[in-house]
Write a protein that holds these residues in place. Structure first.
Motif, short mmCIF file in Angstrom:
data_model
loop_
_atom_site.label_atom_id
_atom_site.label_comp_id
_atom_site.label_asym_id
_atom_site.label_seq_id
_atom_site.Cartn_x
_atom_site.Cartn_y
_atom_site.Cartn_z
N PRO A 62 -15.39 16.82 7.99
CA PRO A 62 -14.91 16.23 6.74
C PRO A 62 -15.25 14.73 6.67
N SER A 63 -15.48 14.24 5.45
CA SER A 63 -15.92 12.86 5.27
C SER A 63 -14.74 11.89 5.44
N LYS A 64 -14.22 11.90 6.66
CA LYS A 64 -13.07 11.05 7.02
C LYS A 64 -13.46 10.09 8.14
N THR A 65 -12.59 9.14 8.38
CA THR A 65 -12.93 8.02 9.27
C THR A 65 -13.16 8.39 10.74
N PHE A 66 -12.16 8.98 11.39
CA PHE A 66 -12.31 9.24 12.82
C PHE A 66 -13.39 10.29 13.11
N PRO A 67 -13.38 11.43 12.37
CA PRO A 67 -14.44 12.41 12.63
C PRO A 67 -15.83 11.78 12.56
N ASN A 68 -16.07 10.93 11.57
CA ASN A 68 -17.42 10.40 11.38
C ASN A 68 -17.78 9.26 12.32
N HIS A 69 -16.82 8.39 12.61
CA HIS A 69 -17.15 7.34 13.59
C HIS A 69 -17.50 7.96 14.94
N TYR A 70 -16.76 9.03 15.28
CA TYR A 70 -17.03 9.65 16.58
C TYR A 70 -18.34 10.44 16.56
N PRO A 263 -8.21 15.59 -0.42
CA PRO A 263 -9.50 16.31 -0.54
C PRO A 263 -9.52 17.63 0.23
N ILE A 264 -8.73 17.70 1.33
CA ILE A 264 -8.71 18.91 2.15
C ILE A 264 -7.27 19.28 2.43
N MET A 265 -7.00 20.58 2.47
CA MET A 265 -5.68 21.02 2.89
C MET A 265 -5.86 22.29 3.71
N TYR A 266 -5.01 22.45 4.72
CA TYR A 266 -5.01 23.68 5.50
C TYR A 266 -3.72 24.41 5.19
N VAL A 267 -3.83 25.71 4.93
CA VAL A 267 -2.65 26.51 4.64
C VAL A 267 -2.45 27.46 5.81
N VAL A 317 -14.72 17.13 -5.95
CA VAL A 317 -14.72 15.67 -5.81
C VAL A 317 -13.80 15.05 -6.88
N GLY A 318 -12.91 14.19 -6.44
CA GLY A 318 -12.01 13.50 -7.37
C GLY A 318 -10.69 14.22 -7.59
N TRP A 319 -10.55 15.44 -7.08
CA TRP A 319 -9.31 16.20 -7.21
C TRP A 319 -8.49 16.09 -5.93
N SER A 320 -7.17 16.32 -6.04
CA SER A 320 -6.29 16.21 -4.87
C SER A 320 -5.45 17.46 -4.72
N LEU A 321 -5.50 18.05 -3.53
CA LEU A 321 -4.66 19.21 -3.19
C LEU A 321 -3.34 18.68 -2.64
N MET A 322 -2.23 19.13 -3.25
CA MET A 322 -0.95 18.55 -2.82
C MET A 322 0.18 19.58 -2.78
N THR A 323 1.21 19.22 -2.02
CA THR A 323 2.44 20.02 -2.03
C THR A 323 3.40 19.36 -3.03
N TYR A 341 -14.07 14.78 1.01
CA TYR A 341 -14.67 15.92 0.29
C TYR A 341 -15.97 16.39 0.94
N ASP A 342 -16.57 17.40 0.31
CA ASP A 342 -17.90 17.91 0.66
C ASP A 342 -18.82 16.74 1.05
N ASN A 343 -19.35 16.81 2.24
CA ASN A 343 -20.17 15.68 2.72
C ASN A 343 -21.53 15.58 2.04
N ASN A 344 -21.87 16.59 1.21
CA ASN A 344 -23.12 16.50 0.44
C ASN A 344 -22.91 15.76 -0.88
N ALA A 345 -21.66 15.61 -1.30
CA ALA A 345 -21.39 14.98 -2.60
C ALA A 345 -21.91 13.54 -2.61
N LEU A 346 -22.48 13.16 -3.74
CA LEU A 346 -23.09 11.83 -3.85
C LEU A 346 -22.09 10.72 -3.52
#
Ligand code: AMP
Ligand code: ZN
Ligand code: ZN
Length: 401
Positions: A62-70, A263-267, A317-323, A341-346
């Motif tokens: 996912p296009s998030k900070t820790f996953p990508n820096h690592y 951008p991401i949620m796990y159920v 992109v631009g939408w939010s999944l929430m409880t 979001y999707d790492n291919n998104a512009l």
């Protein structure tokens, strides 16, 4: 005779070491690819004209900070290095990982693969980190030789000074590889969105710090022998309270746990409801997608790791999944930007700029992948890369002279 040979080998090793450039890897967190096209970044423009530049740097999912820096320092997809999110739970032990939990962040248990500073250290190079996710592990051999413990508010000029001080050490103690990190573009992008004056101010601020670093290198006479690489971990997109998906409402009547939001949620349903919950979500797919882990599209490279939960929701992109609870909690917030979001998104694309003795002059390429940076770093540090990686040197080495 043996002694002579040994002296000869040591001499050769010293010669190689001296010809190895210094490498500074800088991250501007959340610096979207197009911020560099706003006419407010003279120092990035300078690199573009005199070094190399990619139209964008594709993050990993996912296009998030820790996953990508690592990913950047290991050459591995998050599913292979194990930092699959900024926070997650080991379902087998219920142990939690979170970037705000210092003990977890330093626990080597979570981090698979080998960071470039480990590879370099093993091959005799001195390394340093002025902040980088994964640089503070509780195991000496997995850390850079010198490192700083993350402090979000640490003055930016002090960070530059810290790097220049390391490079001013006597040769025998001086690091060849250094990382440096700034959060401002991510912080302001989240808070005010991608088109705000506040965000543009942060872009200008980071660009001027880059200028300071380049000037500092000239002052200590290391400019000509240093490769400076500027990257970002991901981009940013504007979000809105009018683009919210209430997942709890969709699943009313089912006992489920929810992990993460935005951008991401796990159920996580109860085992006996798994199929029904999946079908319910599938029938409600509107501005999001639901995947069983094993049916995640191949291009995400996000299904292999046992820590990835079984049901994955990805918002458009631009939408939010929430409880419900999150919707209430965030009702009065300022809806700025987000990523993941999707790492291919512009809008999720980041930046790659590099200048120095190893890089071509005034060369621009298209999009490059952040998994390929690790083998590039190994190449310019003149070391053998770890061979169990996802990155490939041949996809990126054309940037070199
Ligand atoms: P996010 O936008 O949620 O993906 O994460 C960005 C945040 O990560 C930044 O605002 C920092 O507070 C945090 N961060 C970045 N680097 C580190 C680090 N080395 N240690 C702890 N937190 C960090
Ligand atoms: Zn980030
Ligand atoms: Zn962020």
């Amino acid at each position: 005779m043996k002694k002579l040979l040994l002296i000869f080998i040591i001499l050769i090793q010293n010669l190689i070491a001296q010809s190895t450039p210094y490498v500074i890897l800088i991250s501007f967190d959340g610096f979207r690819w197009d911020y560099a096209n706003r006419g407010i970044t003279p120092n990035l423009d300078f690199i573009k004209e005199n070094g190399v530049h990619a139209t964008s740097l594709k993050p990993s999912f996912p296009s998030k900070t820790f996953p990508n820096h690592y990913t950047i320092v290991t050459g591995l997809y998050p599913e292979n290095h194990g930092i699959i999110a900024n926070s997650f739970i080991d379902p087998f032990t219920n142990q939690k990982y979170s970037i705000s939990d210092t003990a977890a962040v330093r626990n080597p248990f979570w981090y698979q693969g080998e960071a470039i500073w480990e590879t370099a250290k093993r091959q005799g190079l001195i390394t340093a980190s002025y902040f980088w996710p994964g640089s503070e592990l509780n195991l000496e051999y997995r850390r850079p030789t010198y490192y700083e413990k993350y402090e979000h508010k640490r003055d930016y000029n002090l960070r530059i000074k810290g790097v220049l001080d390391w490079l001013s050490l006597p040769y025998s103690q001086r690091p060849k590889f250094i990382t440096l990190y700034f959060d401002a573009t991510d912080t302001y992008g989240h808070q005010y969105g991608t088109d705000s004056p506040e965000l543009n101010m942060s872009v200008m601020k980071l660009d001027s710090l880059l200028g300071k670093l380049l000037n500092g290198l000239k002052k200590i006479n290391l400019y000509d022998s240093t490769d400076v690489i500027v990257v970002s971990d991901h981009g940013m997109t504007n979000i809105s309270k009018d683009r919210v998906i209430n997942v709890e409402e969709i699943l009313s009547g089912y006992q489920t746990k929810f992990l993460d939001n935005g951008p991401i949620m796990y159920v996580i349903p109860e085992a006996e409801n798994f199929e029904n919950v999946y079908l319910k979500l599938k029938s409600a797919e509107n501005h999001f997608k639901v995947y069983k882990k094993e049916e995640m599209p191949e291009y995400y490279h996000f299904s292999k790791n046992p820590l990835i939960p079984e049901l994955i929701l990805i918002a458009d992109v631009g939408w939010s999944l929430m409880t419900e609870k999150e919707i209430k909690r965030q009702s009065n917030r300022n809806w700025g930007g987000n990523h993941g979001y999707d790492n291919n998104a512009l809008d999720m694309q980041g930046i790659f700029f590099a200048i120095g003795p190893d890089f071509k002059n005034g060369y621009t390429t298209g999009t490059i992948d952040n998994i390929d940076i690790y083998p590039l770093l190994a190449k310019i540090l003149r070391i053998e890369p770890n061979n169990k990686i996802d990155g490939k040197l041949e996809r990126i080495e054309f940037l070199l002279k």
